[in-house]
Write an enzyme that holds these catalytic residues in place. Structure first.
Site, PDB file in Angstrom:
ATOM      1  N   LYS A  44      48.913  -0.433  48.876  1.00  0.00           N
ATOM      2  CA  LYS A  44      49.481   0.682  49.918  1.00  0.00           C
ATOM      3  C   LYS A  44      49.085   1.962  49.318  1.00  0.00           C
ATOM      4  CE  LYS A  44      51.960   1.887  53.405  1.00  0.00           C
ATOM      5  NZ  LYS A  44      51.272   1.842  54.634  1.00  0.00           N
ATOM      6  N   SER A  45      48.488   2.753  50.318  1.00  0.00           N
ATOM      7  CA  SER A  45      48.046   4.103  49.878  1.00  0.00           C
ATOM      8  C   SER A  45      49.027   5.024  49.452  1.00  0.00           C
ATOM      9  CB  SER A  45      47.594   4.937  51.171  1.00  0.00           C
ATOM     10  OG  SER A  45      46.427   4.158  51.669  1.00  0.00           O
ATOM     11  N   MET A  71      53.760   3.151  59.961  1.00  0.00           N
ATOM     12  CA  MET A  71      54.882   3.054  58.703  1.00  0.00           C
ATOM     13  C   MET A  71      55.044   4.512  58.164  1.00  0.00           C
ATOM     14  SD  MET A  71      54.566  -0.290  58.212  1.00  0.00           S
ATOM     15  CE  MET A  71      55.247  -0.403  56.536  1.00  0.00           C
ATOM     16  N   CYS A 127      43.799   7.343  57.702  1.00  0.00           N
ATOM     17  CA  CYS A 127      45.281   7.225  58.122  1.00  0.00           C
ATOM     18  C   CYS A 127      45.547   7.679  59.539  1.00  0.00           C
ATOM     19  CB  CYS A 127      46.307   7.993  57.192  1.00  0.00           C
ATOM     20  SG  CYS A 127      47.877   7.800  57.620  1.00  0.00           S
ATOM     21  N   LYS A 164      37.388   4.333  53.036  1.00  0.00           N
ATOM     22  CA  LYS A 164      37.978   3.563  54.320  1.00  0.00           C
ATOM     23  C   LYS A 164      37.876   4.521  55.456  1.00  0.00           C
ATOM     24  CE  LYS A 164      41.466   0.424  55.750  1.00  0.00           C
ATOM     25  NZ  LYS A 164      42.467  -0.415  55.238  1.00  0.00           N
ATOM     26  N   GLY A 216      45.633  -6.434  63.656  1.00  0.00           N
ATOM     27  CA  GLY A 216      45.690  -7.957  64.067  1.00  0.00           C
ATOM     28  C   GLY A 216      44.255  -8.358  64.752  1.00  0.00           C
TER      29      GLY A 216
HETATM   30  O1  RRO Z   1      51.434   4.109  56.560  1.00  0.00           O
HETATM   31  C1  RRO Z   1      50.725   3.947  57.726  1.00  0.00           C
HETATM   32  O2  RRO Z   1      51.553   4.209  58.774  1.00  0.00           O
HETATM   33  C2  RRO Z   1      49.445   3.598  57.777  1.00  0.00           C
HETATM   34  C3  RRO Z   1      48.377   4.053  57.163  1.00  0.00           C
HETATM   35 BR1  RRO Z   1      48.617   5.147  55.540  1.00  0.00          BR
HETATM   36  C4  RRO Z   1      47.072   3.791  57.572  1.00  0.00           C
HETATM   37  O3  RRO Z   1      46.099   3.967  56.653  1.00  0.00           O
HETATM   38  N1  RRO Z   1      46.747   2.815  58.505  1.00  0.00           N
HETATM   39  C5  RRO Z   1      47.926   2.567  59.172  1.00  0.00           C
HETATM   40  O4  RRO Z   1      47.830   1.651  60.065  1.00  0.00           O
HETATM   41  N2  RRO Z   1      49.185   2.780  58.886  1.00  0.00           N
END
Ligand code: RRO
Length: 310
Positions: A44-45, A71, A127, A164, A216
């Site tokens: 996860k980032s 998220m 993001c 990315k 998806g």
């Molecule tokens: O954490 C997120 O809401 C999120 C990130 Br960092 C991302 O790069 N891509 C995404 O769909 N959600």
């Protein structure tokens, strides 16, 4: 049959990687993905400061094959993250994904990844949530910003750098070329597509953050188009930088689709939410596809669909 591929100086036992995101970054989850056959794991980032993330709901599936998430980059911050980090799990490389708002933040994060012994780093320049202070909402919506982040990381970090990219652009190949020319070791296409859902009875957006990013199976044709555009542009420009495909990959045939479009490897994300052991199945389906087609390695069919675009 040999499924192994080389990416960012790493020999991967097959072309299937865990995509950043959906499953979080706990070492337990990564361990399970390694056991089920993933050849590389992207975390996860991670950002410089810890982030709680957005209020729920953070992931919804408003219709079949469509997921929308916001998220909000929940993560413990890089200091805490790298305390528990292991560069490989069961011989499977663990590649940190990092996210910053400025080239300097990316430099700090990539430096920390290098100090922690990471085999490579993935820069999340895509993001889907706005970060204040930038000219564009997403770094990879700008060729200049993309190049400046990759150059900043390159100057201070010797790790292979995967970049990315967002699909939320008119011309993804210009941004991919900018990343490659600035020194990217690979480009990863694509992150989620900006999206939203509205509840007709509550008369409001459904996600806690109101808007989010779509992933998806519904994302797959969009991702394939972006990959085809990038791979064709790289071929025309004589740029020899691998493309990693991501977006709705759920089967061996899906993986083959992206390899045929020019990808060296592919990442699997959303599919794992419903099928946590998908890697083993996708690998055996890919073997079956290659067997049927008489291929003994992914290189034998990589880019075969590209000739139709020449
Ligand atoms: O954490 C997120 O809401 C999120 C990130 Br960092 C991302 O790069 N891509 C995404 O769909 N959600």
């Amino acid at each position: 049959m040999d499924l192994s591929v080389e990416l960012c100086g790493l020999r991967l036992k097959n072309p299937l990687m865990l995509a950043s995101g959906i499953l979080g970054s706990s070492m337990d989850v990564l361990e399970r993905m390694a056991s089920s056959g993933a050849a590389a794991l992207v975390t996860k980032s991670i950002s410089t400061a810890p982030r709680e993330g957005y209020p729920g709901p953070t992931v919804i599936s408003p219709m079949e094959n469509v997921y929308i998430n916001a998220m909000g980059l929940p993560n413990p911050g890089y200091r805490e993250f790298f305390r528990g980090y292991r560069p490989s799990i069961q011989d499977v490389p663990v590649i940190p994904s990092v996210f910053g708002s400025t080239p300097e933040e990316f430099r700090t994060l990539a430096g920390a990844a290098e100090d922690a012994g990471a085999p490579a780093v993935e820069l999340n320049l895509s993001c889907p949530h706005s970060v204040s202070g930038l000219r564009v909402p997403l770094i990879s919506q700008s060729e200049e910003l993309t190049a400046s982040v990759v150059e900043a990381v390159r100057e201070s970090c010797t790790l292979p750098v995967a970049v990315k990219l967002t699909p939320n652009v008119a011309d993804v190949s210009s941004v991919a070329l900018a990343a490659a020319r600035a020194g990217a070791s690979a480009v990863v296409a694509v992150n989620t597509l900006q999206a939203a859902e509205v509840d007709p009875y509550l008369e409001r957006p459904v996600l806690g953050n109101m808007v989010g990013g779509l992933s998806g199976p519904a994302l797959r044709p969009v991702a394939l188009r972006k990959v085809l555009d990038i791979a064709a542009a790289f071929e025309r420009a004589g740029v020899d930088v691998p493309v990693v495909g991501v977006g709705g990959i759920c089967s061996g045939e899906d993986a083959a689709r992206f390899i045929l479009a020019g990808c060296t490897a592919v990442q699997v994300g959303t599919c794992l939410a419903e099928d946590p052991d998908a890697f083993r199945r996708i690998e055996s389906e890919l073997r079956h596809y290659m067997d049927e087609k008489g291929y003994s390695s992914p290189a034998e069919f990589r880019g075969n669909a590209l000739r139709w675009l020449r």
